[in-house]
Design an enzyme around this catalytic site. Structure first.
Site, PDB file in Angstrom:
ATOM      1  N   HIS A 140       0.821  -1.220   0.000  1.00 40.23           N
ATOM      2  CA  HIS A 140       0.000   0.000   0.000  1.00 40.23           C
ATOM      3  C   HIS A 140       0.859   1.276   0.000  1.00 40.23           C
ATOM      4  O   HIS A 140       0.489   2.286   0.593  1.00 40.23           O
ATOM      5  CB  HIS A 140      -0.969   0.012   1.187  1.00 40.23           C
ATOM      6  CG  HIS A 140      -1.966  -1.094   1.169  1.00 40.23           C
ATOM      7  ND1 HIS A 140      -3.132  -1.045   0.442  1.00 40.23           N
ATOM      8  CD2 HIS A 140      -1.965  -2.311   1.776  1.00 40.23           C
ATOM      9  CE1 HIS A 140      -3.811  -2.172   0.606  1.00 40.23           C
ATOM     10  NE2 HIS A 140      -3.115  -2.960   1.408  1.00 40.23           N
ATOM     11  N   ASN A 177     -10.160  -3.385   1.176  1.00 38.16           N
ATOM     12  CA  ASN A 177      -9.781  -3.310  -0.234  1.00 38.16           C
ATOM     13  C   ASN A 177     -11.003  -2.984  -1.082  1.00 38.16           C
ATOM     14  O   ASN A 177     -12.138  -2.995  -0.596  1.00 38.16           O
ATOM     15  CB  ASN A 177      -9.184  -4.638  -0.712  1.00 38.16           C
ATOM     16  CG  ASN A 177      -7.814  -4.902  -0.122  1.00 38.16           C
ATOM     17  OD1 ASN A 177      -7.062  -3.989   0.171  1.00 38.16           O
ATOM     18  ND2 ASN A 177      -7.493  -6.171   0.062  1.00 38.16           N
TER      19      ASN A 177
END
Length: 512
Positions: free
Chosen positions: A67, A145
Site C-alpha cells: 500500500h 480493499n
C-alpha cells in the site's frame, strides 16, 4: 525448465532444501497458524508466525511494504441510526451509529497494494480503502480493499504471497512466473484471481470504487450479544473499471490519474460520497453454507445476507500536506471502539498484530501522537501509562490530570483508573484442541465459477485475455495447474483459457 529452477537445482544438487526458522528449527507446517480448533481463534504463542510476520513488517523503510502508493482526503460519516429497517442498537452499542444524522470526522486513504510509491495508478492490483473514524470513544480504523475477497485465508502465508507478487529479489523485475508459481499452488486464490484479472482489477478512479472490510468482524449490543458482520462501501458516483487497453492509454500520458481525479474533484466541490452497508450473520458455524463464513476468500451471498445501509460518507477536504497526512496516516485492524469486536477470522487476527507493528517500525514508536493519527472526536483526552520511545513529544495523561509521578496502575496516588464498562461484556464460548489445520469447508472454486457466470461477455473476454497474457510466459506445469482451477470453477472458463494458451484442458476432479 525456467532459469529460476535451473539455478535452484544447480545450487542444491537437485535436492530441495528444507525450510527452517532463523533459529534453525525445521518448519513442518508453513500453511496454518496454530488455533483453538480448526476455525480459531489464534493463540499468542504462534512463534513461527510472530517471527515471520514481524520480520516481514520491517522489510522496507520508510516506504510501506504494501500500500505504498496512495492518496487521501478528509470528510465525515453520517449515521442513519438504523440498520436496514431496524434500530441499530439491536445489534451494536457503538455510539457513532446510534443517532440519525450524527456526524463523525473521517480520513480515508486509498492505495494500490504491491507497487511502489511512484508507480502508475493504472497497474493491475487490488486497491486499499482505509477509513479512520475519529469517534467520541476514540479512533476506529476500517482497513479494507476494493475487492470483497482476498488471495489467502491464513496469515502465515501473507509474507509468501507478497514476496511472490513483489519484484524478483535477484533481477528486481516483477515476474508473472513467480506470481503464478505461488498462485497455482494456492487453489483458494482462484476466486480473487478471477476478480483481479477482470476489469475490476483496475478501477477507473478512487471515486468510482467500491470498498470492503474483507474480513469478518463482530457487532456487540448492550447485552453483550454478538453477531458477525461484513462492511461495504458503495460509491454513489457508480462503479467504473478499466480494460487493459484503456489503462494502457491512460498510462501513456498520466501515471497518477486516480490521485489527480480525487484531488481535483474535491477542489471543485464535486465531493465523492459512499453509502456504508453491512451484512449480518448470526455468530455460529452456519453448516448450511458450503463455505466457512470466516473465510476471507469468500463472499456472503446477498440473497441470504442482504446489504443493509447504516450511513453515508462524504469526502470534502483535501490534505494540506501530503506527507504529514497521507503518508504518515497509520491504520490498524485492531483499532476498534466499544460495540465493535473481532471474530475468529484467522486473517483478521494476523493482520491485527501486523498492521500496528508495521506502523511502529515505519513511522515510529509514538506514531499515534501525530495529529493525523491521534483521536479528534474523543470526549476524553488520551491518558495512558505508555512513556518515552523515539520522538515522544508530549506525555499522555497530563491533560487528564494524572499525577506525573505515577505511570502505572493500580495506584492510590492520583494515577489513572479503569473506565466503567459501557455494557455487558461479549463472552463467546471457545473450546478445542490447539491445532495447525486448514478449515474444513474450503470450496476453493465454487464462487470463482459463480463470478465467471455473473460477468458480461466483454468482461469474460477481458478476463481470459489478461490471464492468457500473464500465463503465457509461465512453465507448462503452472499453466496446467491454473487451467485445472479455472475448469473446476467453470468448464467454459477453463476451456477458453486453455485454448488461449494452446494447451489441452487437464483432467480434473469434480468441482469442490
Amino acid at each position: 525448465m525456467s532459469d529460476i529452477q535451473k539455478d535452484m537445482n544447480a545450487e542444491s544438487g537437485n535436492e530441495q532444501p528444507t525450510l527452517t526458522t532463523r533459529q534453525g528449527h525445521p518448519v513442518t507446517n508453513n500453511q496454518s497458524v496454530r488455533t483453538v480448533g480448526e476455525r480459531g481463534p489464534t493463540t499468542l504463542e504462534n512463534y513461527h508466525f510472530l517471527e515471520k510476520i514481524t520480520h516481514f513488517d520491517r522489510e522496507r523503510i520508510p516506504e510501506r511494504v504494501v500500500h505504498a502508493r496512495g492518496a487521501g482526503a478528509h470528510g465525515f460519516f453520517e449515521a442513519y441510526g438504523t440498520v436496514g429497517d431496524e434500530p441499530i442498537g439491536k445489534y451494536t452499542r457503538a455510539k457513532l451509529f446510534q443517532e440519525k444524522g450524527k456526524r463523525t470526522p473521517v480520513f480515508v486513504r486509498f492505495s494500490s497494494v504491491i507497487h511502489g510509491g511512484h508507480s502508475p495508478e493504472t497497474l493491475r492490483d487490488p486497491r486499499g480503502f482505509a477509513t479512520k473514524f475519529y469517534t467520541e470513544d476514540g479512533n476506529w480504523d476500517l482497513v479494507g480493499n476494493n475487492l470483497k475477497v482476498f488471495f489467502i485465508r491464513d496469515p502465515l502465508k501473507f509474507p509468501d504471497l507478497v514476496h511472490a507478487f513483489k519484484p524478483d529479489p535477484v533481477t528486481n523485475r516483477q515476474d508473472g512466473r513467480r506470481i503464478f508459481d505461488f498462485i497455482s499452488l494456492t487453489p483458494e486464490a482462484t476466486h480473487m484471481i478471477t476478480w483481479l484479472f477482470s476489469p475490476w482489477g483496475i478501477p477507473a478512479s478512487y471515486r468510482e470504487m467500491q470498498g470492503s472490510g474483507v474480513n469478518t468482524y463482530k457487532w456487540v449490543n448492550a447485552r453483550g450479544e454478538g453477531v458477525l458482520v461484513k462492511y461495504h462501501w458503495v460509491p454513489k458516483q457508480g462503479v467504473r473499471n478499466l480494460t487493459q487497453e484503456q489503462a494502457n492509454a491512460i498510462q501513456a500520458t498520466n501515471f497518477n490519474h486516480a490521485t489527480e481525479d480525487l484531488y481535483d474533484a474535491i477542489e471543485r466541490g464535486d465531493f465523492p460520497e459512499w453509502e456504508f452497508c453491512v451484512q449480518i450473520m448470526s455468530d455460529d458455524e452456519h453448516l448450511e453454507l458450503d463455505f466457512d463464513p470466516l473465510d476471507d476468500t469468500k463472499i456472503w451471498p446477498e440473497d441470504q445476507f442482504p446489504m443493509l445501509p447504516i450511513g453515508r460518507m462524504v469526502l470534502d477536504r483535501n490534505p494540506v500536506n501530503y506527507f504529514a497526512e497521507v503518508e504518515q496516516a497509520a491504520f490498524g485492524t485492531g483499532v476498534l471502539v466499544d460495540g465493535l469486536d473481532f471474530s475468529d477470522d484467522k486473517m483478521l487476527q494476523g493482520r491485527t498484530l501486523s498492521y500496528s507493528d508495521t506502523q511502529r517500525y515505519r513511522v515510529g514508536t509514538n506514531y499515534l501522537q501525530l495529529p493525523i493519527n491521534s483521536p479528534k472526536g474523543a470526549t476524553k483526552p488520551v491518558a495512558t501509562n505508555l512513556r518515552d520511545g523515539q520522538m515522544a513529544y508530549h506525555v499522555d495523561g497530563v491533560e487528564a490530570g494524572e499525577n506525573p509521578h505515577v505511570n502505572y496502575e493500580p495506584s492510590s496516588m492520583g494515577g489513572l483508573k479503569e473506565a466503567a464498562p459501557a455494557g455487558e461484556p461479549h463472552t463467546p464460548f471457545i473450546q478445542g484442541n490447539l491445532v495447525r489445520q486448514k478449515i474444513n469447508r474450503q470450496n476453493n472454486f465454487g464462487q470463482a465459477g459463480m463470478r465467471w457466470r455473473a460477468m458480461e461477455g466483454w468482461e469474460q473476454d477481458e478476463l481470459v485475455s489478461n490471464l492468457v497474457g500473464a500465463l503465457s510466459t509461465c512453465n507448462p506445469d503452472i499453466q496446467q495447474r491454473m487451467v485445472s482451477y479455472f475448469t473446476q470453477a467453470d468448464g467454459e472458463y477453463g476451456r477458453r483459457v486453455a485454448e488461449g494458451l494452446g494447451i489441452s484442458v487437464p483432467a480434473v476432479a469434480a468441482t469442490v
